[in-house]
Write a protein that holds these residues in place. Structure first.
Motif, mmCIF file in Angstrom:
data_model
loop_
_atom_site.group_PDB
_atom_site.id
_atom_site.type_symbol
_atom_site.label_atom_id
_atom_site.label_comp_id
_atom_site.label_asym_id
_atom_site.label_seq_id
_atom_site.Cartn_x
_atom_site.Cartn_y
_atom_site.Cartn_z
ATOM 1 N N LEU A 32 0.270 0.463 12.321
ATOM 2 C CA LEU A 32 1.386 0.345 13.264
ATOM 3 C C LEU A 32 2.733 0.317 12.528
ATOM 4 N N GLN A 33 2.767 -0.338 11.366
ATOM 5 C CA GLN A 33 3.996 -0.418 10.582
ATOM 6 C C GLN A 33 4.464 0.962 10.135
ATOM 7 N N TYR A 34 3.551 1.745 9.562
ATOM 8 C CA TYR A 34 3.953 3.052 9.043
ATOM 9 C C TYR A 34 4.146 4.080 10.148
ATOM 10 N N PHE A 35 3.411 3.940 11.251
ATOM 11 C CA PHE A 35 3.672 4.842 12.372
ATOM 12 C C PHE A 35 5.055 4.564 12.947
ATOM 13 N N SER A 36 5.444 3.291 13.013
ATOM 14 C CA SER A 36 6.781 2.938 13.497
ATOM 15 C C SER A 36 7.844 3.494 12.563
ATOM 16 N N ARG A 37 7.556 3.483 11.278
ATOM 17 C CA ARG A 37 8.480 4.054 10.291
ATOM 18 C C ARG A 37 8.655 5.558 10.523
ATOM 19 N N PHE A 38 7.542 6.228 10.759
ATOM 20 C CA PHE A 38 7.603 7.663 11.048
ATOM 21 C C PHE A 38 8.318 7.935 12.372
ATOM 22 N N LEU A 198 0.732 7.181 -2.670
ATOM 23 C CA LEU A 198 1.665 7.417 -3.782
ATOM 24 C C LEU A 198 3.068 7.774 -3.298
ATOM 25 N N THR A 199 3.174 8.323 -2.092
ATOM 26 C CA THR A 199 4.501 8.692 -1.575
ATOM 27 C C THR A 199 5.404 7.474 -1.418
ATOM 28 N N VAL A 200 4.800 6.298 -1.183
ATOM 29 C CA VAL A 200 5.610 5.088 -0.928
ATOM 30 C C VAL A 200 6.325 4.615 -2.195
ATOM 31 N N PRO A 201 5.603 4.259 -3.286
ATOM 32 C CA PRO A 201 6.326 3.823 -4.487
ATOM 33 C C PRO A 201 7.153 4.933 -5.137
ATOM 34 N N LEU A 202 6.673 6.163 -5.082
ATOM 35 C CA LEU A 202 7.444 7.264 -5.672
ATOM 36 C C LEU A 202 8.792 7.418 -4.974
ATOM 37 N N SER A 203 8.775 7.284 -3.653
ATOM 38 C CA SER A 203 10.012 7.383 -2.878
ATOM 39 C C SER A 203 10.897 6.165 -3.085
ATOM 40 N N SER A 204 10.284 4.973 -3.063
ATOM 41 C CA SER A 204 11.054 3.723 -3.188
ATOM 42 C C SER A 204 11.723 3.598 -4.550
ATOM 43 N N LEU A 205 11.084 4.130 -5.592
ATOM 44 C CA LEU A 205 11.642 4.067 -6.941
ATOM 45 C C LEU A 205 12.578 5.233 -7.243
ATOM 46 N N GLY A 206 12.700 6.174 -6.292
ATOM 47 C CA GLY A 206 13.588 7.314 -6.481
ATOM 48 C C GLY A 206 13.049 8.369 -7.420
ATOM 49 N N ILE A 207 11.740 8.325 -7.698
ATOM 50 C CA ILE A 207 11.132 9.311 -8.598
ATOM 51 C C ILE A 207 11.004 10.654 -7.896
ATOM 52 N N VAL A 208 10.627 10.621 -6.621
ATOM 53 C CA VAL A 208 10.528 11.824 -5.789
ATOM 54 C C VAL A 208 11.255 11.543 -4.476
ATOM 55 N N GLY A 219 1.716 7.200 5.063
ATOM 56 C CA GLY A 219 1.244 5.820 5.137
ATOM 57 C C GLY A 219 0.357 5.583 6.342
ATOM 58 N N THR A 220 0.673 6.250 7.457
ATOM 59 C CA THR A 220 -0.160 6.121 8.660
ATOM 60 C C THR A 220 -1.552 6.688 8.417
ATOM 61 N N ILE A 221 -1.616 7.844 7.758
ATOM 62 C CA ILE A 221 -2.906 8.489 7.485
ATOM 63 C C ILE A 221 -3.765 7.618 6.565
#
Length: 236
Positions: A32-38, A198-208, A219-221
């Motif tokens: 529910l958290q990540y679907f709300s984010r999307f 992996l999309t979460v930390p990569l995005s949060s750290l600004g790597i991708v 995250g929902t998947i």
């Protein structure tokens, strides 16, 4: 009669076993958290009213807070798993052993720092700046996920090499081939989940530079995969 039938229905018993587990509740809230984010990102991109966007932003934050509280102390589980893997003197594969240790230590480090930030969240101890702690936590989560993903790729490669030696014309070979298929399916699902996460930390750290839509749907998947996995584990 109808109420009695519903109360004793196997599906209800299964649901109760599922929600009785911390993992089950966490995965459901994470979905529910990540679907709300999307969905908040989707509403923003389609120029919907800010009030509608704020609703899902609030859901995302509140469920994120609830999950932080559910994770309190969970790092001990990962430390124990790392210790068990380390103490295994006769592992089936030494490479997978050390990848498992790395994965569990990465997760343990992430959860330890995540638990520490709860002090700031609950206003027990106000941190001067929470950002360095969040970044350190994301780096450790990223480390754990990388170890897990490498283990997934390695497992798939090993299964492919093993499959080459199987004689499908013999009874034992047929059984072994089916076993390999089950292991391959499980490894693929776990690897896909890790790549989504992996999309979460990569995005949060600004790597991708992934936008909120990609992170949210990924995250929902991975959360739904976790729900499905825990649902199977709690089957009678």
């Amino acid at each position: 009669m109808v109420a009695d039938t519903l109360v004793h229905h196997p599906a209800i018993a299964h649901y109760l076993r599922f929600v009785a587990t911390t993992v089950g509740r966490d995965k459901a809230l994470r979905t529910l958290q990540y679907f709300s984010r999307f969905y908040a990102w989707y509403l923003l991109r389609t120029n919907r009213p800010q009030s509608s966007i704020d609703t899902y932003e609030t859901i995302k934050k509140q469920f994120g807070t609830a999950r932080k509280l559910l994770r309190l102390g969970k790092f001990v589980e990962n430390l124990k798993a790392a210790a068990v893997a380390y103490d295994n003197k006769t592992p089936a594969d030494p490479v997978l052993k050390y990848l498992a240790i790395g994965r569990q230590l990465g997760y343990a480090g992430y959860l330890t720092i995540d638990n520490f930030t709860v002090l700031d969240l609950l206003k027990v101890k106000k941190l001067s700046s929470i950002k360095p702690y969040q970044e350190a936590a994301y780096r450790l989560w990223l480390t754990g996920l990388v170890f897990s993903a490498v283990a997934g790729f390695y497992t798939l490669w090993k299964l492919r090499e093993t499959e080459k030696t199987v004689n499908r014309k013999e009874g034992e070979g047929v059984v072994e081939a089916k076993k390999i298929e089950r292991q391959r399916a499980a490894a693929r699902i776990q690897l896909f989940s890790d790549l989504c996460d992996l999309t979460v930390p990569l995005s949060s750290l600004g790597i991708v530079s992934f936008d909120e839509g990609i992170v949210g749907i990924a995250g929902t998947i991975s959360s739904l995969i976790g729900v499905w996995s825990q649902w199977k584990k709690t089957a009678a």
